[in-house]
Design a protein around this motif. Sequence first.
Motif, PDB file in Angstrom:
ATOM      1  N   ALA A  51      19.850  -3.194   5.164  1.00  0.00           N
ATOM      2  CA  ALA A  51      20.300  -3.904   3.958  1.00  0.00           C
ATOM      3  C   ALA A  51      19.452  -5.139   3.691  1.00  0.00           C
ATOM      4  CB  ALA A  51      21.773  -4.280   4.079  1.00  0.00           C
ATOM      5  N   ILE A  52      18.123  -4.976   3.828  1.00  0.00           N
ATOM      6  CA  ILE A  52      17.195  -6.078   3.605  1.00  0.00           C
ATOM      7  C   ILE A  52      16.457  -5.840   2.291  1.00  0.00           C
ATOM      8  CG2 ILE A  52      15.108  -7.231   4.441  1.00  0.00           C
ATOM      9  CD1 ILE A  52      15.963  -6.486   7.283  1.00  0.00           C
ATOM     10  N   GLU A  53      16.503  -6.807   1.405  1.00  0.00           N
ATOM     11  CA  GLU A  53      15.746  -6.736   0.161  1.00  0.00           C
ATOM     12  C   GLU A  53      14.421  -7.464   0.358  1.00  0.00           C
ATOM     13  OE1 GLU A  53      17.837  -8.023  -3.269  1.00  0.00           O
ATOM     14  OE2 GLU A  53      19.573  -6.704  -2.936  1.00  0.00           O
ATOM     15  N   VAL A  54      13.355  -6.819  -0.056  1.00  0.00           N
ATOM     16  CA  VAL A  54      12.021  -7.350   0.202  1.00  0.00           C
ATOM     17  C   VAL A  54      11.243  -7.473  -1.098  1.00  0.00           C
ATOM     18  CG1 VAL A  54       9.827  -6.912   1.359  1.00  0.00           C
ATOM     19  CG2 VAL A  54      11.959  -6.363   2.514  1.00  0.00           C
ATOM     20  N   THR A  55      10.600  -8.605  -1.276  1.00  0.00           N
ATOM     21  CA  THR A  55       9.659  -8.805  -2.372  1.00  0.00           C
ATOM     22  C   THR A  55       8.344  -9.269  -1.766  1.00  0.00           C
ATOM     23  OG1 THR A  55      11.450  -9.466  -3.871  1.00  0.00           O
ATOM     24  CG2 THR A  55       9.182 -10.000  -4.542  1.00  0.00           C
ATOM     25  N   PRO A  56       7.395  -8.367  -1.589  1.00  0.00           N
ATOM     26  CA  PRO A  56       6.128  -8.757  -0.947  1.00  0.00           C
ATOM     27  C   PRO A  56       5.296  -9.670  -1.852  1.00  0.00           C
ATOM     28  CG  PRO A  56       6.010  -6.494  -1.741  1.00  0.00           C
ATOM     29  CD  PRO A  56       7.423  -6.927  -1.938  1.00  0.00           C
ATOM     30  N   VAL A  57       4.497 -10.498  -1.212  1.00  0.00           N
ATOM     31  CA  VAL A  57       3.587 -11.352  -1.990  1.00  0.00           C
ATOM     32  C   VAL A  57       2.337 -10.571  -2.392  1.00  0.00           C
ATOM     33  CG1 VAL A  57       4.409 -13.469  -0.905  1.00  0.00           C
ATOM     34  CG2 VAL A  57       2.459 -12.250   0.101  1.00  0.00           C
ATOM     35  N   ALA A  58       2.065  -9.466  -1.679  1.00  0.00           N
ATOM     36  CA  ALA A  58       0.909  -8.623  -2.013  1.00  0.00           C
ATOM     37  C   ALA A  58       1.137  -7.238  -1.434  1.00  0.00           C
ATOM     38  CB  ALA A  58      -0.384  -9.216  -1.463  1.00  0.00           C
ATOM     39  N   GLU A  59       0.571  -6.239  -2.093  1.00  0.00           N
ATOM     40  CA  GLU A  59       0.590  -4.855  -1.628  1.00  0.00           C
ATOM     41  C   GLU A  59      -0.801  -4.275  -1.801  1.00  0.00           C
ATOM     42  OE1 GLU A  59       3.363  -2.835  -4.087  1.00  0.00           O
ATOM     43  OE2 GLU A  59       5.092  -3.347  -2.866  1.00  0.00           O
ATOM     44  N   SER A  60      -1.179  -3.358  -0.925  1.00  0.00           N
ATOM     45  CA  SER A  60      -2.498  -2.733  -1.072  1.00  0.00           C
ATOM     46  C   SER A  60      -2.562  -1.448  -0.255  1.00  0.00           C
ATOM     47  CB  SER A  60      -3.608  -3.687  -0.611  1.00  0.00           C
ATOM     48  OG  SER A  60      -4.878  -3.062  -0.735  1.00  0.00           O
ATOM     49  N   THR A  61      -3.395  -0.534  -0.705  1.00  0.00           N
ATOM     50  CA  THR A  61      -3.706   0.661   0.091  1.00  0.00           C
ATOM     51  C   THR A  61      -4.893   0.394   1.012  1.00  0.00           C
ATOM     52  OG1 THR A  61      -5.141   1.490  -1.663  1.00  0.00           O
ATOM     53  CG2 THR A  61      -2.854   2.257  -1.667  1.00  0.00           C
ATOM     54  N   SER A  62      -5.505  -0.776   0.886  1.00  0.00           N
ATOM     55  CA  SER A  62      -6.676  -1.128   1.691  1.00  0.00           C
ATOM     56  C   SER A  62      -6.250  -1.915   2.927  1.00  0.00           C
ATOM     57  CB  SER A  62      -7.662  -1.956   0.868  1.00  0.00           C
ATOM     58  OG  SER A  62      -8.665  -2.514   1.704  1.00  0.00           O
ATOM     59  N   MET A  63      -6.445  -1.334   4.104  1.00  0.00           N
ATOM     60  CA  MET A  63      -6.141  -2.047   5.343  1.00  0.00           C
ATOM     61  C   MET A  63      -7.045  -3.261   5.508  1.00  0.00           C
ATOM     62  SD  MET A  63      -3.594  -0.688   6.788  1.00  0.00           S
ATOM     63  CE  MET A  63      -2.608   0.720   6.302  1.00  0.00           C
ATOM     64  N   ALA A  64      -8.294  -3.128   5.082  1.00  0.00           N
ATOM     65  CA  ALA A  64      -9.233  -4.252   5.202  1.00  0.00           C
ATOM     66  C   ALA A  64      -8.751  -5.441   4.376  1.00  0.00           C
ATOM     67  CB  ALA A  64     -10.621  -3.821   4.758  1.00  0.00           C
ATOM     68  N   LEU A  65      -8.247  -5.187   3.184  1.00  0.00           N
ATOM     69  CA  LEU A  65      -7.745  -6.275   2.331  1.00  0.00           C
ATOM     70  C   LEU A  65      -6.504  -6.912   2.956  1.00  0.00           C
ATOM     71  CD1 LEU A  65      -7.715  -7.916  -0.277  1.00  0.00           C
ATOM     72  CD2 LEU A  65      -6.434  -6.042  -1.343  1.00  0.00           C
ATOM     73  N   ILE A  66      -5.588  -6.089   3.449  1.00  0.00           N
ATOM     74  CA  ILE A  66      -4.373  -6.619   4.079  1.00  0.00           C
ATOM     75  C   ILE A  66      -4.736  -7.502   5.279  1.00  0.00           C
ATOM     76  CG2 ILE A  66      -2.302  -5.991   5.379  1.00  0.00           C
ATOM     77  CD1 ILE A  66      -2.102  -3.488   3.619  1.00  0.00           C
ATOM     78  N   GLN A  67      -5.637  -7.024   6.099  1.00  0.00           N
ATOM     79  CA  GLN A  67      -6.054  -7.805   7.275  1.00  0.00           C
ATOM     80  C   GLN A  67      -6.682  -9.132   6.859  1.00  0.00           C
ATOM     81  OE1 GLN A  67      -8.751  -5.064   9.093  1.00  0.00           O
ATOM     82  NE2 GLN A  67      -7.133  -3.533   9.432  1.00  0.00           N
TER      83      GLN A  67
END
Length: 322
Positions: free
Chosen positions: A232-248
């Motif tokens: 029951a956790i609501e999440v609003t990410p500050v960023a999303e990506s399909t790129s692991m390099a970008l996330i890292q």
Amino acid sequence: MCIRDRCCKARRGKPRYARAMHARVLRYLDEVVRRGSIRKAAEHLHVAPTAVNRQILDLEAELGTPLFERIHKRLRLTPTGEMVLAHVRATLREHAALRERIAELQGARSGEITVAATTGLAGSLLPSLVHEFRQRHPGIVVRIIDLPLSDIAAAVEGGDADLGLAYDLSERPALRALATSEWQIGAIVPPRHALARQSSVLLSECIGHPLILPAPPLSIRSLLDEAFARNAIEVTPVAESTSMALIQRLVMLGEGIALLNPLDVMEERSRNALVFVPLRDAHLRRQTLVLTGRARGQLSAAGELMAQSIGQALARLFAGGR
């Protein structure tokens, strides 16, 4: 003394069947049938006739039934003998094929192999695996094609790739799993982050920090969303990506923390640029990494070597808790 006459004596010291059916008795029995007599088989095998006779007697004693009957000075198989001979010849063929395959693998010096993988694996795990493989087999060309998860199985099935490597691949009749391993998801943080000092964390502990999440097209996101919903956790990410390099990179810049598995940040962890902190939530399923190939037909020698190399590397990483 013929086989039938000596069979009763042999039964007194009955050996185990598993020991009797070794390579020597397999060859001896096959040659006796081919040559029609123990003497001719012994001449062809360059052994004494008594040695051939002794092996077959031991086998008959263990089975508790004669394998031959004598017709006009020739040996003819009994019905049991026919059945045993079929097993013997199938075993000899399989053994010969195995030896040829081993020789092929040991002698592989050239060739090429194509591996289809997701972009994340192509950028994180595979560079070190390909480097390790190329150090041992410099004559083999390795091609890595990065594809969406939905296209990897089709690439292997259609012959565009020899091997496929991805998380949570769906099963298909035309494919077979060559290696599988399950990887725990965790929080990815900079070394000086407050969570970096903990041995494990809960999802609820991560919510107080800005979250950088894998985008929905990635299979890991469905596992995370399922766990968020169960808690029951609501999440609003500050960023999303399909790129692991970008996330890292965003994590290293201090934009927030990510939720990935340890293989996604293997190189960064080895440089102490990022820290992996396992999530201990009971409802969070692990990611299943699958190495797959076509169900029918054999891989080339190069393909077999690559499959073995990837499987062994994953086993080492998993054993090391990485």
